[in-house]
Design a protein around this motif. Structure first.
Motif, short mmCIF file in Angstrom:
data_model
loop_
_atom_site.label_atom_id
_atom_site.label_comp_id
_atom_site.label_asym_id
_atom_site.label_seq_id
_atom_site.Cartn_x
_atom_site.Cartn_y
_atom_site.Cartn_z
N GLN A 214 0.87 -1.16 0.00
CA GLN A 214 0.00 0.00 0.00
C GLN A 214 0.92 1.23 0.00
O GLN A 214 1.88 1.27 0.76
N LYS A 215 0.64 2.16 -0.86
CA LYS A 215 1.56 3.31 -1.01
C LYS A 215 1.79 4.06 0.29
O LYS A 215 2.89 4.54 0.53
N ASP A 216 0.78 4.13 1.13
CA ASP A 216 0.94 4.85 2.39
C ASP A 216 1.60 4.01 3.48
O ASP A 216 1.76 4.47 4.61
N ILE B 33 4.63 2.18 2.72
CA ILE B 33 6.00 1.91 2.30
C ILE B 33 6.99 2.23 3.43
O ILE B 33 7.88 1.43 3.72
N GLN C 211 8.18 2.79 -9.51
CA GLN C 211 7.10 2.11 -8.76
C GLN C 211 7.64 1.73 -7.38
O GLN C 211 7.86 0.55 -7.10
N GLU D 162 6.35 1.28 -4.66
CA GLU D 162 5.53 0.37 -3.87
C GLU D 162 5.77 -1.10 -4.22
O GLU D 162 5.34 -2.00 -3.51
#
Length: 97
Positions: free
Chosen positions: A11-13, A15, A46, A48
């Motif tokens: 999930q990007k948040d 990392i 990318q 993530e």
């Protein structure tokens, strides 16, 4: 020698959370019996999508790690951060140039 590649999409948040987990555990993993090398990679553009690349003395050494408290603890913290299903490959050199 066994080469192991694990692809993880986060999930990007989350990392930064994973990077903290990796920082805390990387030396323990590197010093686990049978582990010869460990590194963390991410896809260009990318962040993530990350990969761990590790070298193990044998499949048995990798399996001992995968059944260890170290792995269980690290993996339980890591898997809740995923945005997709992880993929893993164990490989041996087929030919050298």
């Amino acid at each position: 020698m066994l080469k192991r590649m694990v692809k993880m999409t986060f999930q990007k948040d989350r990392i930064a959370d994973f990077l903290a987990i990796f920082e805390d555990s990387k030396n323990l993993i590197r010093n686990f019996p049978g582990c010869q090398h460990l590194e963390l990679l991410h896809l260009e553009n990318q962040p993530e999508v990350m990969f761990t690349f590790s070298l193990w003395d044998s499949p048995e050494a990798l399996e001992a790690y995968r059944h260890s408290d170290l792995f269980q603890n690290t993996w339980s913290k890591t898997k809740v951060l995923f945005a997709g299903k992880p993929e893993a490959w164990s490989m041996r050199v087929a030919a050298e140039v």
